[in-house]
Design an enzyme around this catalytic site. Sequence first.
Site, PDB file in Angstrom:
ATOM      1  CE  LYS A  32      14.001   1.215   6.168  1.00 54.91           C
ATOM      2  NZ  LYS A  32      13.391   0.834   4.856  1.00 54.91           N
ATOM      3  CB  SER A  33       9.469   6.631   6.292  1.00 55.23           C
ATOM      4  OG  SER A  33       9.139   5.272   6.295  1.00 55.23           O
ATOM      5  NE  ARG A 133       9.541  -5.655  -1.419  1.00 47.92           N
ATOM      6  CZ  ARG A 133      10.119  -4.765  -0.615  1.00 47.92           C
ATOM      7  NH1 ARG A 133      11.436  -4.760  -0.463  1.00 47.92           N
ATOM      8  NH2 ARG A 133       9.390  -3.892   0.042  1.00 47.92           N
ATOM      9  CG  ASP A 326       7.526  -1.153   7.626  1.00 46.32           C
ATOM     10  OD1 ASP A 326       7.254  -2.048   6.796  1.00 46.32           O
ATOM     11  OD2 ASP A 326       7.818   0.009   7.293  1.00 46.32           O
ATOM     12  CE  LYS A 353       5.708  -4.006   4.169  1.00 45.77           C
ATOM     13  NZ  LYS A 353       5.916  -2.545   3.938  1.00 45.77           N
ATOM     14  NE  ARG A 398      11.084  -2.707   8.759  1.00 48.59           N
ATOM     15  CZ  ARG A 398      11.680  -1.602   9.228  1.00 48.59           C
ATOM     16  NH1 ARG A 398      12.181  -1.598  10.450  1.00 48.59           N
ATOM     17  NH2 ARG A 398      11.784  -0.526   8.468  1.00 48.59           N
TER      18      ARG A 398
END
Length: 444
Positions: A32-33, A133, A326, A353, A398
């Site tokens: 993803k990054s 966030r 993560d 997060k 997650r």
Amino acid sequence: MQPIEEVSQDTMAFVVAPGGALRGRLRVPGDKSISHRAIILGALAEGITQITGFLEGEDTLATLQAFRDLGVSIEGPEGGRVKIHGVSLQGLRAPEKPLYLGNSGTSVRLLAGLFAGQSFDVILRGDESLSRRPMRRVCDPLARMGAFIETTAQGTPPLHIHGGQSLYGIEYAMPMASAQVKSSLLLAGLYASGRTCVVEPAPTRDHSERMLAGFGYPVEREGAKVCIQGGGTLHGTVVEIPADISSAAFFMVGAAIGKGSDILLEHVGINPTRTGIIDILRRMGAEIEIRETGVVGGEPVAAIRVRASRLHGINIPEDLVPLAIDEFPALFIAAACAEGETVLAGAGELRVKESDRIQVMADGLQALGISAQPTADGIIIQGGELQGGEVHSHGDHRCAMAFAMASLVAKGPIIIRDCANVATSFPGFLELACGAGLAIRHGK
């Protein structure tokens, strides 16, 4: 193994039967990054960029759509393939409306730096979770570079980024390790006069630096400091994206705790700034073998074999925290299955997060019969026997996937609420997990 049931798109729960083992060769979706960064730099490059292995998840698709809204021609994604017709650093066009970035904190933080150097205004907004966030950590150093960014009174999105500002290179010592803040400042540095340097208090993922170099942009690294000079040029290239180690982490933990499990995860990115999950699991006693190593597009890759192991609790070294930030929801499940006590500290970032991951995971583990004591910046978990029960992921992809893996050793079924956001990072998770041996289905 139970089949996956067809249900309506608004279903928010997973139901996972207890027991089973994970076996076989698996390939999880693309990183993803790296997918985010490939879209961003490909759009800003001169010429065409060809991407393979692109993650077609909601977060990365939000980044892709943002650049379409900025006038960039992008073909795909189709089977992980994307073709970007770059417009160069000065070629973006003002969007007609605010850019909606869904649940993607990576998108909003990285793009804040990029848009700080544009000639036009941009408004970045997201869903309810993203709108909570914290953004001051990126907006404050950007303001030191000359950016003009407005947030809510709480320092959260939406962000109104005012164009036409003159940016100046700075040297910024980050108070907290954050690859997103580092990357945002480097993107702003592309448009700044002079040299922009970021000093890290601890190593964080370096995908931006590697990819900038891959696009032909000089990057200087001096120990904990990374620097770029503004005013250069990015050149279109070919980007092959490896499988995401953060997605592989769930299967690594599942195989380590599930009796009789033995899996091989193929073509996983093992960038040394991302392998904290491997180091921590090995310290806990996990049997992990790295094989078929290679380098793809400047990123190290390998196949990772994990077999069922007897785990023991540990004090997680704080220097490994940024390298596994993560993956802690999955690691908390490993800790719950280990003999003895596992202690995590120095991980306050987990509280901001997609959810407060420390509290969400602690609440869920307690609901499953495990002693889990949250602290200000970590958690203390006593290994034990996981019971069945109902847990709530609070919309955090997650956490949802971590609780799914807990079913491999649970005494009864686990119902996981609010799982829709799994699609942000891992489309096809249920299908892959079911094929590997997890008895998982949609439920109500």
